[in-house]
Design an enzyme around this catalytic site. Structure first.
Site, PDB file in Angstrom:
ATOM      1  N   LYS A  82     -17.350  30.655 -34.319  1.00 21.42           N
ATOM      2  CA  LYS A  82     -16.772  30.800 -32.975  1.00 21.42           C
ATOM      3  C   LYS A  82     -15.387  30.145 -32.941  1.00 21.42           C
ATOM      4  CE  LYS A  82     -18.077  30.178 -28.077  1.00 21.42           C
ATOM      5  NZ  LYS A  82     -19.062  29.584 -27.158  1.00 21.42           N
ATOM      6  N   SER A 157     -20.593  32.830 -23.489  1.00 18.87           N
ATOM      7  CA  SER A 157     -19.261  33.008 -24.005  1.00 18.87           C
ATOM      8  C   SER A 157     -19.197  33.395 -25.484  1.00 18.87           C
ATOM      9  CB  SER A 157     -18.458  31.726 -23.798  1.00 18.87           C
ATOM     10  OG  SER A 157     -18.992  30.666 -24.574  1.00 18.87           O
ATOM     11  N   SER A 181     -24.335  29.743 -23.584  1.00 17.56           N
ATOM     12  CA  SER A 181     -23.463  30.608 -24.388  1.00 17.56           C
ATOM     13  C   SER A 181     -23.926  30.930 -25.794  1.00 17.56           C
ATOM     14  CB  SER A 181     -22.065  30.013 -24.459  1.00 17.56           C
ATOM     15  OG  SER A 181     -21.419  30.220 -23.225  1.00 17.56           O
TER      16      SER A 181
HETATM   17  N1  GLN Z   1     -21.762  31.140 -18.681  1.00 13.83           N
HETATM   18  C1  GLN Z   1     -21.732  29.725 -18.490  1.00 13.83           C
HETATM   19  C2  GLN Z   1     -20.390  29.313 -17.963  1.00 13.83           C
HETATM   20  O1  GLN Z   1     -19.599  30.147 -17.751  1.00 13.83           O
HETATM   21  C3  GLN Z   1     -22.040  29.009 -19.775  1.00 13.83           C
HETATM   22  C4  GLN Z   1     -20.907  29.015 -20.708  1.00 13.83           C
HETATM   23  C5  GLN Z   1     -21.205  28.268 -21.968  1.00 13.83           C
HETATM   24  O2  GLN Z   1     -22.348  27.959 -22.283  1.00 13.83           O
HETATM   25  N2  GLN Z   1     -20.149  27.923 -22.677  1.00 13.83           N
HETATM   26  O3  GLN Z   1     -20.128  28.178 -17.766  1.00 13.83           O
END
Ligand code: GLN
Length: 506
Positions: A82, A157, A181
């Site tokens: 990532k 994400s 995410s």
């Molecule tokens: N979708 C969640 C957010 O937007 C989690 C994102 C994540 O785990 N980085 O904060």
């Protein structure tokens, strides 16, 4: 031959590479070829590092040819990283314009551990900007497409990492999970994603979003592969003050034991507050099928209640943006990445403001504003302070539930993968994707998603979430592996092999 290599699991590839039936260079090249073929349709990668990946592969091959033992059980097996981890030989953008072309001066601890384990890094994967989002559509460099159906989102994400696995571009990937995410994209792509216990994997060199919630973890197509990668990346790091100084749970052994399919004596808690009404019927059906499977493996099902989970989302959207507003202050046009034409402005402050205006996307700006407001004097106690109290209540709920059950289960997400563009203009709808995953980030316990089935109406995968106490990864992997083996046996093979959304592109 080369296309077939990309269909194998990491464990199978490692066995072949270590027996010198195939070289790591051949395996790495096969994945680079696959990347070249399907990337126009998937866009899982922001950067492909062919040269450095092949170099790392060649070093593994040379060591094996010289009679040396493999440096790790995954030596020679390539991986997708990532784009939120620093890499000395590749850019690190976090999906943001503000870091476009930024080349870090050092490797993250996680990156260094991958290199030390002889794992070639194929490239950096796409993500929602600074890990804020649930669809990868908030990437400044364009969205990733779900390999099951390229008109759908892959989750976020970490959509790039999950899609790279489902598209057979990489056998292993790394994600980060602040509110879901790793697990949500895993569920939506039919892959396995693990959020280890907070502090289980070093955050040194992981660009911070919300430091008290962020956790890195393994992504793979099988439970065993995730476990093998987990043991490579986990463990104490003196450079991360929140890193746990305790032995890494024996997850590989647990995954192997689980695959034998005996869960007798184990109690599995069904969280009353997660699932049911409001969830897509196929998600609920796959969840019920998983419960029946757990029972047939000998586990005892018990119902548990976590009444404060209902407030997890609201509290998360105070704590998460608060920490973001403080962490992202470092992108000031002076130290890293983008700086808009300073000659056009009369003060450093104006340059900073102008750079942040063009460098950050709308979701990042929204969170910085929310967080700055929540932390402002006079409101701090009412918002941030209150949210921290809710966090304690959620931890207490978990403690109570783990007093009654060894692991807890729920659907990972309320729906299967939705269409590109469907929720991008509706932040609240996007936030609701993480309803089931956020509580574990708030409490810091371990949680993962495993494929639970396929929804008949849209042909898309559904995930099951398994949650375990802090440092309880072994039992979690054991349950996951048992379910995986039972499901594969019932379905005549792994669900992931049925991905066909990309056939037209190759
Ligand atoms: N979708 C969640 C957010 O937007 C989690 C994102 C994540 O785990 N980085 O904060």
């Amino acid at each position: 031959m080369s296309a077939e290599l990309t269909r194998l699991t990491a464990a199978e590839l490692a066995a072949k590479i270590h027996a010198r039936e195939v070289s790591s260079v051949e395996v790495t090249q096969a994945h680079l070829d696959r990347i070249a073929a399907v990337e126009p349709a998937v866009h899982a990668f922001l950067h492909v590092g062919a040269e450095s990946a092949l170099g790392a592969a060649a070093r593994v091959d040379a060591a094996l040819a010289g009679g040396e033992a493999p440096v790790s059980p995954l030596a020679g097996v390539p991986l997708a990283l990532k784009d939120v981890f620093t890499t000395i030989d590749m850019p690190t953008t976090c999906g943001s314009r503000i870091l476009e072309n930024w080349q870090p001066p050092y490797d993250a601890t996680l990156t260094a551990r991958l290199r030390a384990a002889g794992i070639p890094i194929l490239g950096k994967t796409n993500m929602d900007e600074f890990a804020m989002g649930s669809s990868t559509e908030h990437s400044a460099f364009g969205p990733t497409h779900n390999p099951w159906n390229t008109s759908r989102i892959p989750g976020g994400s970490g959509g790039g990492s999950a899609a790279s696995l489902a598209a057979f571009e990489a056998p292993l990937a790394i994600g980060t999970d602040t509110g879901g995410s790793i697990r949500q994209p895993a569920a939506l792509t039919g892959t396995v994603g693990v959020k280890p216990t907070y502090g289980g994997v070093s955050r040194y060199g992981l660009v911070a979003a919300a430091s008290s919630l962020d956790q890195a973890g393994p992504c793979a197509r099988t439970v065993l592969d995730a476990a093998l990668l987990h043991e490579v990346i986990a463990g104490h790091d003196p450079r991360d003050a929140t890193s746990i100084d305790a032995p890494v749970p024996a997850v590989v052994e647990a995954a192997r034991q689980g695959a034998e399919g005996d869960l007798r004596g184990l109690k599995v808690g069904i969280v009353r507050e997660l699932g049911g009404e409001g969830y897509q019927p196929e998600v609920e059906a796959a969840f019920q099928a998983s419960l029946r499977r757990l029972e047939s493996l000998g586990a005892e099902l018990v119902e548990v209640s976590c009444p404060h989970f209902e407030y997890a989302m609201s509290a998360y959207y105070l704590i998460m943006p608060s920490e973001v507003s403080s962490n992202l202050a470092r992108f000031d046009a002076m130290r890293y990445g983008l700086r808009v034409s300073p000659e056009a402005y009369s003060s450093a402050e104006e340059v900073m403001a102008a750079t942040r205006e063009v460098g950050f996307g709308p979701e990042v700006k929204r969170r910085i504003m929310l967080g700055t407001y929540a932390l402002s004097s006079g409101y701090y106690e009412a918002y941030y302070g209150q949210a921290q109290k809710v966090r304690t209540l959620i931890s207490n709920d978990f403690a109570g539930a783990f007093g009654k059950a060894d692991v807890l289960v729920s659907p990972t997400t309320p729906t299967t993968a939705f269409g590109l563009g469907d929720k991008v203009d509706d932040p609240l709808a996007m936030y609701l994707c993480d309803l089931c995953t956020i509580p574990s980030n708030m409490a810091g316990n371990a949680a993962m998603s495993v494929p639970a089935g396929i929804s008949e109406s849209d042909g898309l995968p559904v995930g099951l979430q398994i949650m375990a106490p802090a440092l309880g990864e072994a039992v979690m992997y054991r349950v996951a592996a048992a379910l995986e083996a039972a499901r594969d046996a019932a379905d005549g093979g792994p669900l992931i092999q049925r991905v066909n959304g990309l056939e037209a592109s190759v």
